[in-house]
Design a protein around this motif. Structure first.
Motif, PDB file in Angstrom:
ATOM      1  N   LEU A 100     125.353 -83.439-110.165  1.00 33.69           N
ATOM      2  CA  LEU A 100     124.285 -82.873-110.999  1.00 33.69           C
ATOM      3  C   LEU A 100     124.544 -83.228-112.455  1.00 33.69           C
ATOM      4  O   LEU A 100     125.663 -83.078-112.944  1.00 33.69           O
ATOM      5  CB  LEU A 100     124.264 -81.354-110.824  1.00 33.69           C
ATOM      6  N   THR A 101     123.498 -83.692-113.154  1.00 36.14           N
ATOM      7  CA  THR A 101     123.633 -84.022-114.563  1.00 36.14           C
ATOM      8  C   THR A 101     122.520 -83.374-115.368  1.00 36.14           C
ATOM      9  O   THR A 101     121.398 -83.221-114.880  1.00 36.14           O
ATOM     10  CB  THR A 101     123.616 -85.550-114.792  1.00 36.14           C
ATOM     11  N   ALA A 159     126.867 -80.272-104.723  1.00 40.84           N
ATOM     12  CA  ALA A 159     126.313 -81.060-105.830  1.00 40.84           C
ATOM     13  C   ALA A 159     127.145 -80.695-107.048  1.00 40.84           C
ATOM     14  O   ALA A 159     126.769 -79.838-107.850  1.00 40.84           O
ATOM     15  CB  ALA A 159     124.840 -80.762-106.044  1.00 40.84           C
ATOM     16  N   PHE A 160     128.319 -81.312-107.150  1.00 42.21           N
ATOM     17  CA  PHE A 160     129.242 -80.980-108.239  1.00 42.21           C
ATOM     18  C   PHE A 160     128.583 -81.277-109.589  1.00 42.21           C
ATOM     19  O   PHE A 160     128.007 -82.347-109.795  1.00 42.21           O
ATOM     20  CB  PHE A 160     130.534 -81.777-108.108  1.00 42.21           C
ATOM     21  N   ALA A 161     128.689 -80.317-110.507  1.00 39.56           N
ATOM     22  CA  ALA A 161     128.037 -80.439-111.809  1.00 39.56           C
ATOM     23  C   ALA A 161     128.903 -81.235-112.769  1.00 39.56           C
ATOM     24  O   ALA A 161     130.089 -80.954-112.937  1.00 39.56           O
ATOM     25  CB  ALA A 161     127.748 -79.056-112.378  1.00 39.56           C
ATOM     26  N   SER A 177     123.857 -75.629-100.649  1.00 40.26           N
ATOM     27  CA  SER A 177     124.607 -76.574-101.473  1.00 40.26           C
ATOM     28  C   SER A 177     125.281 -75.817-102.607  1.00 40.26           C
ATOM     29  O   SER A 177     124.651 -74.993-103.269  1.00 40.26           O
ATOM     30  CB  SER A 177     123.682 -77.651-102.050  1.00 40.26           C
ATOM     31  N   GLN A 178     126.565 -76.088-102.791  1.00 42.90           N
ATOM     32  CA  GLN A 178     127.346 -75.422-103.832  1.00 42.90           C
ATOM     33  C   GLN A 178     127.493 -76.350-105.033  1.00 42.90           C
ATOM     34  O   GLN A 178     127.730 -77.548-104.867  1.00 42.90           O
ATOM     35  CB  GLN A 178     128.726 -75.043-103.289  1.00 42.90           C
ATOM     36  N   GLY A 179     127.387 -75.789-106.256  1.00 42.75           N
ATOM     37  CA  GLY A 179     127.389 -76.615-107.457  1.00 42.75           C
ATOM     38  C   GLY A 179     128.416 -76.225-108.494  1.00 42.75           C
ATOM     39  O   GLY A 179     128.059 -75.909-109.632  1.00 42.75           O
ATOM     40  N   LEU A 180     129.689 -76.233-108.138  1.00 43.51           N
ATOM     41  CA  LEU A 180     130.742 -75.937-109.103  1.00 43.51           C
ATOM     42  C   LEU A 180     130.946 -77.120-110.052  1.00 43.51           C
ATOM     43  O   LEU A 180     130.571 -78.254-109.749  1.00 43.51           O
ATOM     44  CB  LEU A 180     132.057 -75.646-108.371  1.00 43.51           C
ATOM     45  N   VAL A 181     131.555 -76.851-111.214  1.00 42.28           N
ATOM     46  CA  VAL A 181     131.960 -77.921-112.130  1.00 42.28           C
ATOM     47  C   VAL A 181     133.336 -78.414-111.680  1.00 42.28           C
ATOM     48  O   VAL A 181     134.316 -77.665-111.729  1.00 42.28           O
ATOM     49  CB  VAL A 181     132.011 -77.432-113.586  1.00 42.28           C
ATOM     50  N   VAL A 182     133.401 -79.659-111.237  1.00 41.45           N
ATOM     51  CA  VAL A 182     134.621 -80.222-110.657  1.00 41.45           C
ATOM     52  C   VAL A 182     134.876 -81.575-111.316  1.00 41.45           C
ATOM     53  O   VAL A 182     134.013 -82.463-111.277  1.00 41.45           O
ATOM     54  CB  VAL A 182     134.483 -80.374-109.132  1.00 41.45           C
TER      55      VAL A 182
END
Length: 342
Positions: A14-15, A309-311, A240-245
């Motif tokens: 994700l951007t 969907a890693f942010a 869908s999980q969207g952590l900052v990774v």
């Protein structure tokens, strides 16, 4: 319920698509190049955020229309479109159009609630109807109905030389199954499940119980299970999980220092709920892919899902995103059991 992590089936990113006000075209081009890179690396999906009156993507549907013509396989999503800024009928037309242009790859994520800073923008956004606008889940329901082909009018047929439809045109039949709700509360998770949507859960949740535990992963896990309990597909309903990774395997020393400083600056907000809404943030995860995989496998909510969907962090440079995405696809994804798309 699963007690160990499932192999990761779908890897996305994700951007926010930041740009310089003096040269906004370059920022949008950078976003498109990143999406193209994601496809080459085998990512399953690329998602864009939505920002109004800021220096980020204000029109994700338009950006994804462009991306649809520069890619062939990767799924394209919005995370999320705040419907308080939108007319559901017009948005349904735009979404169906881009879905058809993409060959059925659009995954629209939406949310509800009043627009941010509503008191300051309502005269520009809704000069005559601000007090009458409904920012509840009803706005999502209207969008769902229009996308799924329910009539928008009681008129159809031929009038003179023109032909009119009572449903939104164009109609993209599969799009209704690819609508996502971005939720941070238990009520949103349940509502999305009841209405057959997919569920986006990110790096922020609401700590709604003032006497409950302040464990981000456990709260998020509760949302996932509540969503699936209400969804017709049960335990197979899509989340869908969207952590900052941020993987650092191939990062140079300057990049690693920047990433660690970014995470450290944002860490204090994770210690306690923030603001009247009691928002609880997850810590940003920075480290080698092996370290990140270990931390994710210990995350109660991550163990419950098989899509992410890693942010990407907001303020990094184009070259940083290339390094991060390359490490995600070549190091972190495989460490989580994922295999790149052909």
């Amino acid at each position: 319920m699963p007690s160990t992590a499932r192999p990761l089936r779908k890897l996305g990113f994700l951007t926010i698509g930041l740009f310089d006000a003096a040269a906004p075209g370059r920022g949008h081009e950078s976003t498109l190049e990143i999406i193209e890179l994601g496809e080459r690396l085998g990512f399953d999906s690329a998602w864009v955020r939505h920002r109004h009156l800021q220096y980020g993507i204000s029109s994700p549907v338009a950006v994804l229309a462009a991306a649809s013509q520069r890619t062939r396989r990767i799924q394209l999503g919005t995370a999320v479109i705040p419907l308080g800024w939108e007319n559901p009928l017009r948005l349904a037309e735009d979404l169906a159009t881009v879905d058809l242009l993409s060959g059925g790859r659009l995954n629209p994520g939406v949310s509800v609630g009043p627009p941010m800073h509503f008191e300051q923008v309502k005269e520009a956004l809704y000069p005559d109807t601000a007090d009458a606008e409904d920012f509840s889940y009803e706005r999502v329901r209207r969008l769902l109905d229009f996308v799924r082909g329910k009539p928008a009018t009681d008129f159809s047929g031929v009038e003179g030389f023109e032909v009119f439809s009572d449903v939104v045109q164009p109609h993209s039949p599969g799009l209704g199954r690819r609508l996502w709700y971005g939720g941070a509360s238990l009520g949103s998770a349940r509502w999305a499940g009841e209405h057959g949507m997919n569920f986006l859960t990110s790096s922020v949740v609401k700590a709604e119980d003032p006497d409950g535990p302040l464990d981000f992963a456990e709260i998020q896990l509760g949302h996932i299970r509540a969503f699936r309990a209400q969804h017709p597909d049960g335990d197979t309903a899509r989340v869908s999980q969207g952590l900052v990774v941020i993987p650092t395997d191939s990062a140079n020393p300057e990049q690693r220092a920047k990433y660690e400083a970014y995470a450290a600056e944002r860490l204090p907000r994770t210690a306690s709920p923030q603001g009247p809404a009691r928002l609880l943030f997850a810590p940003d995860l920075v480290g080698t892919s092996d370290e990140l995989a270990e931390r994710l496998h210990a995350h109660a909510a991550f163990r419950e899902i098989d899509e992410v969907a890693f942010a990407l962090p907001f303020t990094f440079e184009h070259e940083d995103y290339i390094q991060i995405l390359t490490d995600m696809a070549t190091k972190l994804g495989p460490a989580l059991g994922w295999r790149p798309a052909d």
